[in-house]
Design a protein around this motif. Structure first.
Motif, mmCIF file in Angstrom:
data_model
loop_
_atom_site.group_PDB
_atom_site.id
_atom_site.type_symbol
_atom_site.label_atom_id
_atom_site.label_comp_id
_atom_site.label_asym_id
_atom_site.label_seq_id
_atom_site.Cartn_x
_atom_site.Cartn_y
_atom_site.Cartn_z
ATOM 1 N N PRO A 13 0.719 -1.074 -0.200
ATOM 2 C CA PRO A 13 0.039 -0.016 -0.130
ATOM 3 C C PRO A 13 0.770 1.478 0.128
ATOM 4 O O PRO A 13 2.015 1.279 0.584
ATOM 5 N N GLY A 14 0.405 2.411 -0.679
ATOM 6 C CA GLY A 14 1.142 3.344 -0.683
ATOM 7 C C GLY A 14 1.371 4.394 0.284
ATOM 8 O O GLY A 14 2.367 5.226 0.283
ATOM 9 N N ALA A 15 0.688 4.490 1.373
ATOM 10 C CA ALA A 15 0.637 5.366 2.469
ATOM 11 C C ALA A 15 2.132 5.689 2.923
ATOM 12 O O ALA A 15 2.586 6.870 3.023
ATOM 13 N N PRO A 16 2.794 4.538 3.197
ATOM 14 C CA PRO A 16 4.201 4.625 3.886
ATOM 15 C C PRO A 16 5.218 5.468 2.929
ATOM 16 O O PRO A 16 6.500 5.895 3.202
ATOM 17 N N LEU A 17 4.831 5.655 1.540
ATOM 18 C CA LEU A 17 5.863 6.044 0.528
ATOM 19 C C LEU A 17 5.749 7.776 0.675
ATOM 20 O O LEU A 17 6.673 8.091 0.305
ATOM 21 N N ILE A 18 4.696 8.142 1.112
ATOM 22 C CA ILE A 18 4.519 9.558 0.891
ATOM 23 C C ILE A 18 5.215 10.495 1.794
ATOM 24 O O ILE A 18 5.971 11.412 1.218
ATOM 25 N N PRO A 19 5.746 9.975 3.012
ATOM 26 C CA PRO A 19 6.857 10.751 3.710
ATOM 27 C C PRO A 19 7.997 10.381 3.151
ATOM 28 O O PRO A 19 8.948 11.711 3.220
ATOM 29 N N VAL A 20 8.524 9.635 2.583
ATOM 30 C CA VAL A 20 9.753 9.438 1.739
ATOM 31 C C VAL A 20 9.859 10.209 0.478
ATOM 32 O O VAL A 20 10.877 11.059 0.241
ATOM 33 N N ALA B 171 -2.606 9.882 -4.125
ATOM 34 C CA ALA B 171 -1.741 10.643 -2.957
ATOM 35 C C ALA B 171 -0.205 10.458 -3.454
ATOM 36 O O ALA B 171 0.458 11.262 -3.643
ATOM 37 N N VAL B 172 0.198 9.179 -3.732
ATOM 38 C CA VAL B 172 1.638 8.916 -3.778
ATOM 39 C C VAL B 172 1.988 9.482 -5.311
ATOM 40 O O VAL B 172 3.022 10.119 -5.621
ATOM 41 N N GLU B 173 1.078 9.291 -6.378
ATOM 42 C CA GLU B 173 1.133 9.828 -7.643
ATOM 43 C C GLU B 173 1.442 11.321 -7.640
ATOM 44 O O GLU B 173 2.329 11.800 -8.069
ATOM 45 N N LYS B 174 0.558 12.119 -6.695
ATOM 46 C CA LYS B 174 0.698 13.470 -6.724
ATOM 47 C C LYS B 174 1.940 13.891 -5.920
ATOM 48 O O LYS B 174 2.509 14.860 -6.605
#
Length: 451
Positions: A255-262, A301-304
């Motif tokens: 899932p993408g959520a953990p990628l957002i802060p990185v 969200a990750v794409e953005k």
């Protein structure tokens, strides 16, 4: 980062948090908190914790105007750790609510601070959680917390704990304290926060939740850092660790959520100097990660986030533009321009314009597909989109050989009308001047072709 309620497990909760709290319930709570029986006091605290997850108007009045805070803070002086923990839990959930309720917890900050340095792990964690919620309230609250001396104990806790849960909570609290605006941002570097967070990132690199929380710390640090401070962050090696973690995460289709802060951390660094951006682009896996995140349609969200980071990279220099173009990102940018909503289209458009202007690669773009989309930008009500649309047309007129720019515009029904309609209504002098030149060129080319 947002505030966080701490929920009781469903099986522990005897009542629904949506239950309408009445004046008789208030009396029941008061009597329970004052009870001489330990089990009744603890049960009352547990019940109050649940009610505070979604407080009714009566419960809000109890907190704001009644004796709730006085009764809760009296448990601070008790020797019973269970009562302390549950009273702290109540304060945490009060602090997770809107301003007026959260402000009622602020006078307890010195006590919360004392528990952050205690030997009781549960109390440490809950106190840091409450402070993190308070820090999210706003600049004024953060400054008050700073004046109470919370910064160093929280940073020390982040850097020294060996407990996963406490590390995550300490990161949450420190991240919220690092939010701008604040007057003490440089102190975070004086306290060696980047180095401590980088050390913990190495220790907990196999624990995804810890990596995610540590990434938020770096995201907030990088967002407001000076050039020297960004260099200090890069020197810790944390970016390499975060990048490797993100690459592995993407490979696993997680899932993408953990990628957002990185990705936000990487984007904030890419928004620095050209040298810092180029250093990032040269880091193994960085460009590929951005491309992979933009290719994926599983997380908007990750794409953005990835598109924003890419726009920072493509704003740097030609070599960096070439690196992302050669990695194959253009087809996905075009897909986004053609298929996505305007907010996502805008992010992709920034990079396409940078590729054309800074990279000088307008001729390498599929302009036959792009021209219609950018004309639609010109017709929109969003001033930034309008400027971007006009800018693209100007680039096409200037860079494409053999009068191809005006020819492309002629293929679009209403294309020249969009420019002429805009020049009649725009109040921006620069836009009006540019439109005038473009319209003259368009009809000048028309006249030449008719001759």
């Amino acid at each position: 980062m947002d505030k966080r309620l701490r929920y009781r497990l469903p099986q522990e909760s005897e009542t629904e948090s949506e239950y309408e709290f009445t004046p008789s319930d208030t009396k029941h709570i008061i009597n329970g908190l004052k009870s001489t029986r330990h089990d009744e006091r603890v049960d009352t605290l547990k019940n109050l914790i649940t009610k505070l997850e979604q407080p009714s108007e009566e419960l809000r009045r109890f907190v704001l105007e009644g004796s709730c805070m006085e009764l809760l803070t009296k448990f601070f002086s008790t020797a019973d750790a269970d009562e302390k923990l549950h009273s702290l839990w109540c304060l945490t959930n009060i602090a997770a609510n809107e301003g007026r309720l959260a402000e009622k917890v602020l006078p307890a900050a010195p006590y919360l601070l004392s528990l952050v340095t205690s030997d009781n792990v549960e109390l440490q964690n809950q106190a840091a959680w409450a402070l993190g919620n308070l820090a999210a309230e706003g600049e004024k609250t953060r400054e008050t917390l700073h004046a109470n001396g919370v910064l160093k104990p929280l940073v020390d806790l982040l850097g020294s704990t060996t407990d996963e849960a406490i590390l995550q909570t300490a990161c949450f609290a420190v991240s919220n304290m690092a939010r701008k605006p604040n007057s003490y941002f440089d102190e975070l570097f004086d306290l060696k926060l980047p180095q401590l967070a980088a050390k913990q990132l190495t220790v907990f690199k196999d624990h995804q939740n810890c990596v995610t929380e540590l990434a938020w710390v770096f995201a907030y640090l990088a967002a407001s850092s000076s050039e020297k401070q960004v260099d200090e962050i890069l020197a810790t090696g944390a970016v390499d660790t975060l990048l490797q973690s993100a690459v592995e995460y993407v490979k696993a289709d997680a899932p993408g959520a953990p990628l957002i802060p990185v990705i936000r951390t990487l984007g904030n660094i890419a928004a620095g100097t050209d040298a810092q951006t180029s250093s990032l682009v040269g880091t193994n896996g960085f460009v590929g990660l951005l491309v992979r995140c933009i290719e994926s349609t599983s997380s908007r969200a990750v794409e953005k986030e990835a598109l924003w980071a890419l726009s920072c990279v493509t704003a740097s220099g030609k070599a960096d533009v070439d690196a992302v173009v050669d990695a194959g990102v253009v087809p996905d940018l075009v897909r986004i321009i053609e298929k996505q909503n305007f907010d996502i289209k805008k992010e992709a458009a920034f990079s396409l314009l940078n590729i054309a202007i800074i990279g000088g690669r307008a001729a390498d773009l599929p302009n036959e597909r792009l021209i219609a989309e950018f004309v639609e930008f010109i017709k929109s009500q969003d001033e930034e989109l309008v400027r971007m649309g006009v800018q693209y047309v100007a680039i096409a007129f200037e860079q494409l050989p053999d009068s191809k720019g005006p020819d492309l515009l002629r293929t679009i029904v209403g294309g020249i009308d969009a420019l002429e309609n805009l020049i009649a209504v725009t109040t921006d002098d620069d836009t009006r001047s540019l439109l005038s030149v473009l319209i003259d060129q368009y009809y000048g080319e028309d006249a030449m072709s008719e001759d």
